[in-house]
Design a protein around this motif. Structure first.
Motif, mmCIF file in Angstrom:
data_model
loop_
_atom_site.group_PDB
_atom_site.id
_atom_site.type_symbol
_atom_site.label_atom_id
_atom_site.label_comp_id
_atom_site.label_asym_id
_atom_site.label_seq_id
_atom_site.Cartn_x
_atom_site.Cartn_y
_atom_site.Cartn_z
ATOM 1 N N LEU A 187 0.742 -1.186 0.038
ATOM 2 C CA LEU A 187 -0.131 0.180 -0.023
ATOM 3 C C LEU A 187 0.750 1.320 0.034
ATOM 4 O O LEU A 187 0.811 2.101 -0.836
ATOM 5 C CB LEU A 187 -0.995 0.068 1.162
ATOM 6 C CG LEU A 187 -1.743 1.334 1.445
ATOM 7 C CD1 LEU A 187 -2.552 1.591 0.226
ATOM 8 C CD2 LEU A 187 -2.417 1.429 3.021
ATOM 9 N N VAL A 188 1.784 1.265 0.866
ATOM 10 C CA VAL A 188 2.573 2.676 1.117
ATOM 11 C C VAL A 188 3.377 2.834 0.162
ATOM 12 O O VAL A 188 3.604 3.936 -0.598
ATOM 13 C CB VAL A 188 3.184 2.847 2.714
ATOM 14 C CG1 VAL A 188 3.935 3.985 2.684
ATOM 15 C CG2 VAL A 188 2.025 2.478 3.810
ATOM 16 N N LEU A 189 4.469 1.939 -0.280
ATOM 17 C CA LEU A 189 5.165 2.200 -1.105
ATOM 18 C C LEU A 189 4.800 2.051 -2.561
ATOM 19 O O LEU A 189 5.307 2.996 -3.332
ATOM 20 C CB LEU A 189 6.616 1.133 -0.863
ATOM 21 C CG LEU A 189 7.313 1.062 0.410
ATOM 22 C CD1 LEU A 189 8.333 -0.004 0.349
ATOM 23 C CD2 LEU A 189 7.907 2.623 0.343
ATOM 24 N N ARG A 190 3.906 1.255 -2.895
ATOM 25 C CA ARG A 190 3.434 1.185 -3.905
ATOM 26 C C ARG A 190 2.570 2.406 -4.302
ATOM 27 O O ARG A 190 2.765 3.009 -5.518
ATOM 28 C CB ARG A 190 2.541 -0.145 -4.132
ATOM 29 C CG ARG A 190 1.934 -0.178 -5.743
ATOM 30 C CD ARG A 190 1.729 -1.445 -6.041
ATOM 31 N NE ARG A 190 2.629 -2.612 -6.362
ATOM 32 C CZ ARG A 190 2.507 -3.593 -6.851
ATOM 33 N NH1 ARG A 190 1.237 -4.064 -7.397
ATOM 34 N NH2 ARG A 190 3.348 -4.329 -7.012
ATOM 35 N N GLY A 191 1.690 2.802 -3.471
ATOM 36 C CA GLY A 191 0.900 3.933 -3.873
ATOM 37 C C GLY A 191 1.867 5.109 -3.847
ATOM 38 O O GLY A 191 1.433 6.223 -4.519
ATOM 39 N N ALA A 192 3.022 5.434 -2.989
ATOM 40 C CA ALA A 192 3.633 6.686 -3.238
ATOM 41 C C ALA A 192 4.554 6.604 -4.137
ATOM 42 O O ALA A 192 5.711 7.358 -4.450
ATOM 43 C CB ALA A 192 4.166 6.841 -1.814
ATOM 44 N N GLY A 193 4.867 5.424 -4.938
ATOM 45 C CA GLY A 193 5.847 4.992 -5.824
ATOM 46 C C GLY A 193 6.039 6.076 -6.714
ATOM 47 O O GLY A 193 7.156 6.573 -6.950
ATOM 48 N N PRO A 194 5.148 6.637 -7.576
ATOM 49 C CA PRO A 194 5.063 7.664 -8.526
ATOM 50 C C PRO A 194 5.977 8.961 -7.867
ATOM 51 O O PRO A 194 6.704 9.328 -8.572
ATOM 52 C CB PRO A 194 4.092 7.957 -8.911
ATOM 53 C CG PRO A 194 3.140 6.674 -9.000
ATOM 54 C CD PRO A 194 3.647 6.022 -7.630
ATOM 55 N N GLN A 195 5.420 9.305 -6.642
ATOM 56 C CA GLN A 195 6.044 10.702 -6.222
ATOM 57 C C GLN A 195 7.614 10.251 -5.788
ATOM 58 O O GLN A 195 8.566 11.133 -5.977
ATOM 59 C CB GLN A 195 5.269 11.074 -4.682
ATOM 60 C CG GLN A 195 3.902 11.756 -5.153
ATOM 61 C CD GLN A 195 4.245 13.122 -5.675
ATOM 62 O OE1 GLN A 195 4.431 13.261 -6.719
ATOM 63 N NE2 GLN A 195 4.415 14.007 -4.607
ATOM 64 N N ILE A 196 7.848 9.110 -5.218
ATOM 65 C CA ILE A 196 9.210 8.849 -4.708
ATOM 66 C C ILE A 196 9.970 8.740 -5.956
ATOM 67 O O ILE A 196 11.194 9.183 -6.024
ATOM 68 C CB ILE A 196 9.295 7.439 -4.073
ATOM 69 C CG1 ILE A 196 8.309 7.446 -2.953
ATOM 70 C CG2 ILE A 196 10.472 6.785 -3.741
ATOM 71 C CD1 ILE A 196 8.297 5.940 -2.068
#
Length: 281
Positions: free
Chosen positions: A192-201
């Motif tokens: 959830l966290v890393l995949r959802g924030a992946g584009p921003q990261i």
């Protein structure tokens, strides 16, 4: 009792790639190549005309720079100066990635921690990273560790801030769904966290890469005996102008190569974001 047989549609036949389709693919590839190479060729042409008309000692022609590039960098300097610079860049970039993503996830998930850390983040974010070079030299010395810390000190901010914003923008419906199904701990962080924030990261990592190249050169201009930044300044002080231009050209090629490699990595990591064909770009 027998019924009428169902009418079935004949299977769709795949037409083999004929000469026309192959020719169209070749034309598309040639058009993309010409589009990508058009601006660089135009810039080199303008450069060559300017060097011919002005005959300036400080702006040598592309042919002289090309000869200096071959003589300078197709030698031991590639291992003695270029390779150490790349190693320092990757080390500082990796350190900034670990710190930026780790702290960014923690700050993004905790409103209290975010409220406490925001003034400090805004303060250090406003300080230009090159200003910290003398301070880091006093604290860490003048060896390779100093250069790695200089690179990491500048790269960490775009990664950290983009990670915080990406975690804050997570879909609340997906968060509630994970909570209902008991997805917690490492599974929630990964899926959830890393995949959802992946584009921003990944956007922060892309910005940090260009910042890291700049700081790599700046750090090597201070109390250094090797590296691309040191070599370019050495050529400039010795009035070896074509060799200096060849170092700048090598820096540009290095930045372009790293950007292309990062774009391919980003497409593979975010394959679900770009679609099925993203990893082929």
């Amino acid at each position: 009792m027998t019924g009428h047989p169902r009418a079935t549609e004949p299977p769709e036949r795949k037409t083999p790639a004929g000469p026309g389709r192959v020719a169209a693919g070749v034309r598309r590839a040639a058009r993309r190549t010409l589009t990508a190479a058009g601006v660089p060729v135009l810039l080199v042409l303008v450069w060559w005309i300017h060097s011919t008309v002005s005959a300036s000692f400080y702006v040598p022609g592309p042919d002289r720079v090309a000869r200096a590039f071959a003589e300078t960098w197709f030698s031991s300097r590639l291992v003695d100066d270029a390779l150490p610079s790349v190693v320092r860049l990757l080390a500082g970039y990796a350190l900034a990635t670990l710190a930026g993503v780790g702290l960014g996830v923690a700050i993004g998930l905790s409103p209290r921690l975010r409220a406490a850390a925001e003034p400090v983040l805004e303060f250090f974010r406003a300080i230009p990273p090159p200003v910290l070079v003398p301070l880091i030299m006093l604290l860490a010395g003048i060896d390779d560790g100093m250069k790695v810390l200089v690179i990491a000190s500048g790269c960490v901010w775009p990664i950290l801030l983009n990670t915080v914003e990406g975690v804050r923008a997570l879909d609340e419906v997906l968060s509630d769904t994970c909570r209902m199904y008991g997805v917690r701990g490492a599974s929630r962080l990964r899926h959830l966290v890393l995949r959802g924030a992946g584009p921003q990261i990944m956007a922060g990592l892309r910005q940090a890469l260009s910042v890291g190249i700049i700081l790599m050169v700046i750090s090597e201009m201070f109390a250094s005996s090797s590296g691309l930044g040191f070599t370019i300044v050495l050529f400039q002080r010795g009035f070896a102008i074509p060799e200096m231009w060849s170092g700048i050209l090598l820096l540009g090629l290095l930045g372009y190569t790293l950007a292309v490699l990062f774009r391919r990595l980003e497409r593979r990591v975010l394959y679900w974001y770009y679609g099925r064909g993203g990893d082929r770009a």
